[in-house]
Scaffold this motif. Structure first.
Motif, short mmCIF file in Angstrom:
data_model
loop_
_atom_site.label_atom_id
_atom_site.label_comp_id
_atom_site.label_asym_id
_atom_site.label_seq_id
_atom_site.Cartn_x
_atom_site.Cartn_y
_atom_site.Cartn_z
N ARG A 73 0.85 -1.19 0.00
CA ARG A 73 0.00 0.00 0.00
C ARG A 73 0.88 1.24 0.00
O ARG A 73 2.04 1.18 0.38
CB ARG A 73 -0.89 0.02 1.24
CG ARG A 73 -1.81 -1.17 1.38
CD ARG A 73 -2.51 -1.14 2.73
NE ARG A 73 -1.57 -1.38 3.84
CZ ARG A 73 -1.87 -1.23 5.12
NH1 ARG A 73 -3.07 -0.81 5.47
NH2 ARG A 73 -0.97 -1.49 6.05
N THR A 74 0.33 2.36 -0.39
CA THR A 74 1.03 3.62 -0.21
C THR A 74 0.93 4.01 1.25
O THR A 74 0.03 3.56 1.98
CB THR A 74 0.43 4.72 -1.09
OG1 THR A 74 -0.90 5.00 -0.65
CG2 THR A 74 0.42 4.30 -2.56
N LEU A 79 -2.28 5.15 6.17
CA LEU A 79 -2.60 6.07 7.27
C LEU A 79 -4.05 6.54 7.23
O LEU A 79 -4.50 7.21 8.18
CB LEU A 79 -1.68 7.29 7.20
CG LEU A 79 -0.18 7.01 7.39
CD1 LEU A 79 0.62 8.29 7.22
CD2 LEU A 79 0.08 6.40 8.76
N GLY A 80 -4.77 6.19 6.17
CA GLY A 80 -6.13 6.71 6.03
C GLY A 80 -7.19 5.87 6.71
O GLY A 80 -8.39 6.18 6.60
N GLY A 81 -6.79 4.83 7.41
CA GLY A 81 -7.79 3.94 8.01
C GLY A 81 -8.31 4.37 9.36
O GLY A 81 -9.17 3.69 9.93
N GLY A 82 -7.80 5.47 9.92
CA GLY A 82 -8.27 5.92 11.23
C GLY A 82 -7.61 5.16 12.37
O GLY A 82 -6.59 4.48 12.19
N ASN A 83 -8.21 5.25 13.55
CA ASN A 83 -7.69 4.60 14.76
C ASN A 83 -6.25 5.01 15.05
O ASN A 83 -5.38 4.18 15.32
CB ASN A 83 -7.78 3.07 14.66
CG ASN A 83 -9.20 2.58 14.60
OD1 ASN A 83 -10.09 3.15 15.22
ND2 ASN A 83 -9.43 1.52 13.82
N GLY A 129 3.07 -3.23 5.63
CA GLY A 129 2.34 -3.39 4.38
C GLY A 129 2.70 -2.36 3.33
O GLY A 129 2.22 -2.44 2.21
N THR A 130 3.55 -1.37 3.68
CA THR A 130 4.03 -0.41 2.71
C THR A 130 5.47 -0.78 2.31
O THR A 130 6.13 -1.57 2.99
CB THR A 130 4.03 1.02 3.28
OG1 THR A 130 4.95 1.09 4.37
CG2 THR A 130 2.64 1.39 3.77
N LYS A 131 5.92 -0.21 1.22
CA LYS A 131 7.28 -0.50 0.78
C LYS A 131 8.32 0.02 1.77
O LYS A 131 9.43 -0.49 1.83
CB LYS A 131 7.52 0.11 -0.60
CG LYS A 131 6.77 -0.57 -1.73
CD LYS A 131 7.12 0.05 -3.07
CE LYS A 131 6.40 -0.67 -4.20
NZ LYS A 131 6.73 -0.06 -5.52
N GLN A 132 7.97 1.06 2.54
CA GLN A 132 8.90 1.64 3.51
C GLN A 132 8.68 1.09 4.91
O GLN A 132 9.17 1.69 5.88
CB GLN A 132 8.73 3.17 3.53
CG GLN A 132 8.91 3.84 2.18
CD GLN A 132 7.57 4.13 1.51
OE1 GLN A 132 6.65 3.32 1.57
NE2 GLN A 132 7.48 5.27 0.87
N SER A 133 7.96 0.00 5.05
CA SER A 133 7.57 -0.54 6.35
C SER A 133 8.69 -0.48 7.39
O SER A 133 9.76 -1.06 7.20
CB SER A 133 7.11 -1.99 6.18
OG SER A 133 6.82 -2.57 7.44
#
Length: 590
Positions: A73-74, A79-83, A129-133
């Motif tokens: 994911r980007t 970061l757009g999922g909240g919580n 889950g991101t490339k920069q994890s």
């Protein structure tokens, strides 16, 4: 230097100092060999994030190392999922993920990715889950008790973490135990994490607190072979897993050794210390309480790497609360910042910067440069002033060098005569020459002293420019916008007007040309040589150095150019004291 052997000796010694010492020290004086592995302890595996393949879980934790990325994911999407709980300090911005209690979103607003004014800030941590994890987390393991895992959704008592406002995360397992993580942050880059377990059940529970840092192998920057943005582990700089175990710094563990170890990893029992992952300018590391025995481990699996500390297991009696603490550093490797935390009890924290075996020279060079910068406000000017200081300190040595050269000039006719007389007996020739030197009280190696003394200073400045973030993106004047990077004004592409970047060995910039020119005039002022081989060597040396030095940091070239100019001025003045040095040596028949 008139004697070609002296020149050869100086070059050989230079090569040994710059390249040989590291290999020798690694073989005979290793910096760290972490000791014995600790036995595995019970675990409570957590589920891996969706869309990923779980890697092996280090013993002692229930933290799921970030898996190999199947559908990346980007960062914005992650970061757009909240919580999330906002992190807002002058030096840190980001958020804490309430799912899994992870600090997985962190940028450094005072540092930019590039020198452009509109360049985004450096991102240090990023969600799984991101490339920069790259993230840090905290939790517990235990047998017979329901502990939080990577999918646990925590509740928070605040929506924002600031310097003055800590955040407490809570989770009730429904069986009488309440887990809490209280996170605070200071004005720089250190988080303080307190983990507590409140046992409201009817029976005691055994739990073990841990913290971990997990990342993919991804550098934050790139650069040339010699520019400091190049985040690659090398003999001059350690990049990757790093820690202090039982007061000893471990520079030997790297990504390759973890790949070989795999799930077994590298495990040590240590009292205090710290461990994590370092890059040229950035560090993320866990710091347990000083004096407390903990298990530390590095692990690799599924394309990711994990560093962790696991605390000793504790028994929490009914109605009681057990609290442990650790710290998390995530930020820039600023010299004063690391020294400050070290003064506060973080063992050998300044060693996160790979000063190496020449630290005794590099630290004073950095101290002088940094204080000159505070005085004049420009690191380029500070480098020039440093050059004046170095040349001033070496002026008496240069005077002795020229006096020695004058004495060598005076006896050259006698040496020429000896060479002719004993040309068929080299042993006798050397013996007679040594007698002559003793009689005339001449040290034929005295001319090499200034060069040999300059080598550690030059190398120390190279390391300071390579390692210290204080030099990063520091401008000088005109086109020099970053003293820690190579000269961008490349001649072959007409200073960027032509749409191509020449290969490194042809990327000759203006500073490299100035270096060659000043070295040419410096050599022209040297005493005339009778030996044709020496004449040819001195004729081509400036242009060889021009090509060799072109990829190095601009600040290093500015130092060398300034040093050449001062040497030319010094030679002009000293020649007025020893005018005979200007004349060539005439051949003398025996």
């Amino acid at each position: 230097m008139d004697n070609p052997r002296n020149m050869i000796l100086a070059i050989v010694l230079s090569a040994l100092v710059l390249f040989g010492w590291s290999a020798i020290s690694d073989t005979y004086f290793p910096q760290a060999k972490p000791a014995a592995t600790a036995p595995a302890v019970s675990t409570n595996p957590a589920q891996a994030p969706a869309g990923t393949t779980a890697a092996p879980i280090p013993a002692g934790t229930n933290a799921a190392p970030a898996p190999a990325i199947v559908q990346p994911r980007t960062v914005d999407a992650a970061l757009g999922g909240g919580n999330r709980i906002r992190i807002e300090t002058p030096k840190l911005e980001g958020s804490i993920n309430l799912t899994g209690a992870r600090i997985d979103d962190l940028v450094l607003p005072t540092y930019r990715q590039k020198i452009d004014k509109d360049s985004p800030p450096v991102r240090l941590l990023a969600p799984a889950g991101t490339k920069q994890s790259y993230y840090a987390g905290f939790g517990w393991s235990g047998d017979g008790v329901n502990v939080p895992n990577a999918q646990t959704l925590w509740t928070a008592d605040s929506q924002t973490l600031t310097i003055d406002k800590p955040v407490t995360l809570s989770w009730d397992n429904g069986a009488g135990q309440v887990f809490r993580i209280r996170i605070s942050v200071d004005a720089r880059y250190m988080f303080n994490v307190e983990q507590s377990v409140q046992n409201g059940g009817s029976a005691p529970v055994a739990v073990r607190a841990f913290g971990y840092v997990n990342r993919v192998k991804l550098a934050h920057a790139s650069g040339s072979m010699f520019a400091p943005q190049h985040d690659v582990d090398s003999w001059t700089m350690h990049i990757g897993p790093i820690g202090v175990f039982n007061d000893v710094v471990d520079y030997e563990t790297d990504y390759d050794t973890l790949d070989e170890a795999g799930a077994a990893g590298k495990r040590v029992t240590t009292t205090g210390g710290w461990l994590g992952f370092g890059e040229t300018y950035w560090l993320t590391a866990l710091v347990p309480p000083a004096g407390q025995a903990v298990e530390a481990a590095f692990r690799a699996g599924g394309g990711t790497y994990q560093a962790e500390f696991a605390k000793p297991a504790v028994i929490v009696q009914p109605g009681k609360v057990s609290t442990t603490s650790l710290r998390l550093f995530s930020g820039a490797k600023e010299v004063d910042t690391l020294n400050g935390y070290q003064d506060q009890g973080v063992t050998a924290f300044s060693k996160a910067i790979t000063w190496g075996w020449f630290e005794i020279i590099e630290r004073p060079i950095f101290w002088v440069l940094n204080n000159l910068f505070k005085l004049v406000g420009n690191f380029g000017v500070a480098i020039i002033l440093l050059t004046f200081i170095v040349r001033g300190l070496m002026f008496p040595i240069a005077q002795k060098q020229f006096a020695s050269m004058a004495a060598m000039r005076a006896v050259q006719p006698k040496i020429k005569a000896m060479q002719e007389r004993y040309k068929d007996d080299k042993a006798k020739q050397q013996q007679e020459m040594m007698k002559l030197y003793q009689t005339e009280k001449i040290n034929p190696l005295a001319g090499c002293a200034p060069i040999l003394l300059q080598i550690p200073i030059f190398y120390a400045l190279y390391k300071v420019l390579l390692l210290s973030i204080e030099m990063r993106h520091q401008p000088f004047a005109l086109w020099i916008k970053d003293l820690s990077a190579s000269d961008p004004a490349v001649i072959l592409n007409l200073f960027g007007l032509l749409p191509f970047q020449p290969p490194a060995f042809l990327a000759i910039g203006v500073l490299a040309v100035l270096l060659g020119v000043t070295m040419y005039f410096q050599f022209k002022l040297n005493p005339a040589q009778m030996d044709p081989v020496q004449q040819q060597m001195f004729a081509i040396m400036p242009w060889i150095m021009m090509f060799m030095m072109a990829p190095f940091a601009a600040g290093l070239l500015i130092y060398w150019i300034t040093s050449n100019i001062l040497t030319i001025a010094q030679q002009k003045w000293l020649y007025s004291k020893h005018p005979a040095l200007k004349e060539p040596i005439l051949a003398v028949k025996p």
